[in-house]
Design a protein around this motif. Structure first.
Motif, short mmCIF file in Angstrom:
data_model
loop_
_atom_site.label_atom_id
_atom_site.label_comp_id
_atom_site.label_asym_id
_atom_site.label_seq_id
_atom_site.Cartn_x
_atom_site.Cartn_y
_atom_site.Cartn_z
N LYS A 142 0.89 -1.19 -0.08
CA LYS A 142 0.12 -0.10 -0.26
C LYS A 142 0.75 1.35 0.08
O LYS A 142 0.37 2.40 0.30
CB LYS A 142 -0.92 -0.16 1.16
N SER A 143 2.22 0.94 -0.19
CA SER A 143 3.37 2.19 0.05
C SER A 143 3.94 2.11 -1.47
O SER A 143 4.99 1.89 -1.44
CB SER A 143 3.96 2.23 1.06
N PRO A 144 3.41 2.59 -2.49
CA PRO A 144 4.29 2.44 -3.54
C PRO A 144 5.01 3.35 -3.89
O PRO A 144 5.39 4.55 -3.21
CB PRO A 144 3.10 2.94 -4.78
N PHE A 145 6.31 3.04 -4.37
CA PHE A 145 7.70 3.93 -4.32
C PHE A 145 8.43 3.84 -5.80
O PHE A 145 8.36 3.01 -6.46
CB PHE A 145 8.68 3.13 -3.51
N THR A 146 8.16 5.36 -6.39
CA THR A 146 8.68 5.35 -7.60
C THR A 146 10.16 5.45 -7.75
O THR A 146 10.79 6.35 -7.06
CB THR A 146 8.19 6.73 -8.48
N ARG A 147 10.62 4.54 -8.23
CA ARG A 147 12.24 4.46 -8.36
C ARG A 147 12.77 4.91 -9.57
O ARG A 147 12.37 4.99 -10.69
CB ARG A 147 12.70 2.85 -8.51
N THR A 148 13.99 5.73 -9.48
CA THR A 148 14.84 6.35 -10.62
C THR A 148 15.90 5.46 -10.75
O THR A 148 16.64 5.28 -10.21
CB THR A 148 15.22 7.95 -10.28
N ASN A 149 15.72 5.12 -12.28
CA ASN A 149 16.56 3.96 -12.38
C ASN A 149 17.84 4.55 -12.88
O ASN A 149 18.01 5.78 -12.91
CB ASN A 149 16.07 3.08 -13.72
N MET A 150 18.93 3.68 -13.13
CA MET A 150 20.43 4.01 -13.35
C MET A 150 20.40 4.80 -14.72
O MET A 150 21.33 5.56 -14.89
CB MET A 150 21.32 2.86 -13.40
N ASP A 151 19.25 4.47 -15.68
CA ASP A 151 19.41 5.21 -16.89
C ASP A 151 18.57 6.46 -16.88
O ASP A 151 18.58 7.16 -17.93
CB ASP A 151 19.01 4.16 -18.13
N GLY A 152 18.12 6.74 -15.88
CA GLY A 152 17.37 8.18 -15.48
C GLY A 152 15.77 7.90 -15.51
O GLY A 152 14.93 8.90 -15.26
N SER A 239 9.25 -0.06 7.01
CA SER A 239 9.47 -0.95 8.13
C SER A 239 8.70 -0.29 9.47
O SER A 239 8.32 -0.96 10.38
CB SER A 239 10.80 -1.19 8.47
N LEU A 240 8.98 0.99 9.77
CA LEU A 240 8.30 1.67 10.78
C LEU A 240 6.68 1.87 10.95
O LEU A 240 6.16 1.44 11.80
CB LEU A 240 8.87 3.26 10.80
N ASP A 241 6.36 1.84 9.64
CA ASP A 241 4.74 1.95 9.49
C ASP A 241 4.34 0.44 9.94
O ASP A 241 3.25 0.00 10.46
CB ASP A 241 4.27 2.10 8.16
N ALA A 242 5.17 -0.77 9.37
CA ALA A 242 4.90 -2.10 9.82
C ALA A 242 4.91 -2.26 11.45
O ALA A 242 3.90 -2.97 12.04
CB ALA A 242 5.91 -2.94 9.14
N ALA A 243 5.64 -1.32 12.17
CA ALA A 243 5.81 -1.51 13.50
C ALA A 243 4.51 -1.07 14.17
O ALA A 243 4.08 -1.48 14.97
CB ALA A 243 7.07 -1.04 13.90
N VAL A 244 4.26 0.04 13.63
CA VAL A 244 2.83 0.79 14.20
C VAL A 244 1.85 -0.26 14.00
O VAL A 244 0.83 -0.38 14.94
CB VAL A 244 2.45 1.88 13.23
N LEU A 245 1.65 -1.10 12.76
CA LEU A 245 0.56 -2.21 12.57
C LEU A 245 0.82 -3.34 13.65
O LEU A 245 -0.26 -3.56 14.01
CB LEU A 245 0.84 -2.66 11.10
N ILE A 246 1.88 -3.73 13.76
CA ILE A 246 2.19 -4.67 14.84
C ILE A 246 1.67 -4.30 16.08
O ILE A 246 1.09 -4.86 16.89
CB ILE A 246 3.61 -5.10 14.83
N TYR A 247 1.89 -3.13 16.55
CA TYR A 247 1.49 -2.40 17.71
C TYR A 247 -0.06 -2.46 17.73
O TYR A 247 -0.89 -2.97 18.75
CB TYR A 247 1.94 -1.13 18.07
N GLU A 248 -0.71 -2.01 16.73
CA GLU A 248 -2.06 -1.78 16.42
C GLU A 248 -2.83 -3.00 16.78
O GLU A 248 -3.79 -3.13 17.21
CB GLU A 248 -2.44 -0.85 15.51
N ARG A 249 -2.21 -4.12 16.12
CA ARG A 249 -2.76 -5.36 16.12
C ARG A 249 -2.49 -6.24 17.41
O ARG A 249 -3.00 -7.32 17.63
CB ARG A 249 -2.09 -6.61 15.03
N GLY A 250 -1.80 -5.55 18.40
CA GLY A 250 -1.50 -6.20 19.65
C GLY A 250 -0.42 -7.41 19.64
O GLY A 250 -0.08 -8.43 20.75
#
Length: 257
Positions: A142-152, A239-250
Motif C-alpha cells: 500500500k506504499s508505492p515507491f517510484t524508483r529512478t533507474n540508473m538510466d534516468g 518498516s516503521l509503519d509495519a511496527a505501528v501495525l504490529i502495535y495496533e494489532r497487539g
C-alpha cells in the motif's frame, strides 16, 4: 547490564530495528524518530529509542555479519526486546529483482558459521515470524515507491516476499554461484538474518527482515547513491509503519516466535 549494549531494560522499546551500519541507525533515528535519544555508543554499536506515530521504537546497530549480530540480538533479548526486525541491503541473485526493490524475507539459508555453532550440526530452517512478514507486506503493497533507474527512467519499485541467504564471506559468493542460488529460489544474499531468525526461535521472540536490493552479485555497475538513499528511506518508512501495525494489532505482546 549486558557486555556490549550498555543500556537498561527501560531504554529499549518492545520493537527494535537492526541495521548493520551505525551511520544508518543514526540517520534513521534522527530523520524518522521523534525525540530520539541515544542509549548506546559502545564499540560504535549505536542504539537509539524514540517515538514514531505515537509508538515507542528502537534502532540498534548490529555490525556486519552473524557473529556480531548474534551478540547484539542476544543482549537485546536480555534487555526485553519482543520484536526484532533486520533492515539493510542485500546483493541481488534473481533477475526478477531490480536495484531499489524491497525484499521481505520469509526465511534465510544459513550459509554461515554462527548458526552452525549454535545448532551443533542439527538441521534447522531459519524463518521469519509470520506476523512480521504479514505486517511488512501489508504496508509495502500500500506504499508505492517510484524508483529512478540508473538510466534516468522512472518506474514503480516492486516488493518481493521470499527466500534470502545469509553468509559470512562477502567476497566468496560470485557469479558462478548465482545460477544455483536462483534455482533454489533465493532472491538475494546478506549477512545477518539467519542468525536473527534462529535466535528468535530459541528465545521465543518475533523476528523479521526487510532489505533493499542493491547491486547484482559481481556486477560492475554501481548503483548510484541517490537511488540507494531513496530506496533506504522507503524501506525505513515501510518498516516503521509495519511496527505501528504490529502495535495496533497487539502482536508485540504475542508469546510466539
Amino acid at each position: 547490564m549486558p557486555f556490549h549494549i550498555k543500556a537498561n531494560p527501560e531504554d529499549i522499546a518492545p520493537i527494535v530495528f537492526l541495521p548493520g551500519d551505525p551511520d544508518r541507525a543514526k540517520y534513521i533515528a534522527e530523520n524518522f524518530f521523534e525525540d530520539a535519544k541515544c542509549y548506546n555508543t559502545y564499540r560504535h554499536l549505536y542504539g537509539y529509542t524514540g517515538m514514531y506515530k505515537g509508538h515507542r521504537v528502537s534502532i540498534q546497530t548490529t555490525g556486519m555479519g552473524c557473529p556480531s549480530a548474534s551478540i547484539v540480538v542476544n543482549e537485546l533479548i536480555q534487555l526485553g526486546a519482543k520484536v526484532l526486525i533486520r533492515i539493510g541491503t542485500a546483493g541481488i541473485v534473481s533477475r526478477d529483482v531490480l536495484p531499489g526493490d524491497l525484499i521481505i524475507a520469509t526465511g534465510s539459508c544459513p550459509n554461515e558459521g554462527t548458526s552452525t555453532q549454535m545448532l551443533q550440526g542439527a538441521a534447522f530452517a531459519p524463518v521469519a515470524s509470520f506476523n512480521v512478514v504479514q505486517a511488512c507486506n501489508d504496508v509495502a503493497v500500500k506504499s508505492p515507491f517510484t524508483r529512478t533507474n540508473m538510466d534516468g527512467s522512472t518506474e514503480e519499485a516492486k516488493v518481493h516476499v521470499g527466500l534470502i541467504q545469509s553468509e559470512d564471506a562477502f567476497y566468496a559468493t560470485n557469479k558462478g554461484h548465482v545460477a544455483g542460488l536462483d534455482k533454489l529460489g533465493v532472491l538475494a544474499v546478506e549477512m545477518e538474518a539467519s542468525a536473527l531468525f534462529l535466535l528468535g526461535n530459541l528465545h521465543r521472540v518475533q523476528k523479521g527482515c526487510i532489505v533493499v536490493a542493491s547491486n547484482y552479485i559481481e556486477d560492475a555497475a554501481v548503483v548510484p547513491d541517490f537511488l540507494m538513499k531513496q530506496a533506504v528511506d522507503h524501506m525505513a518508512t515501510v518498516s516503521l509503519d509495519a511496527a505501528v501495525l504490529i502495535y495496533e494489532r497487539g502482536q508485540d505482546k504475542l508469546k510466539t516466535c
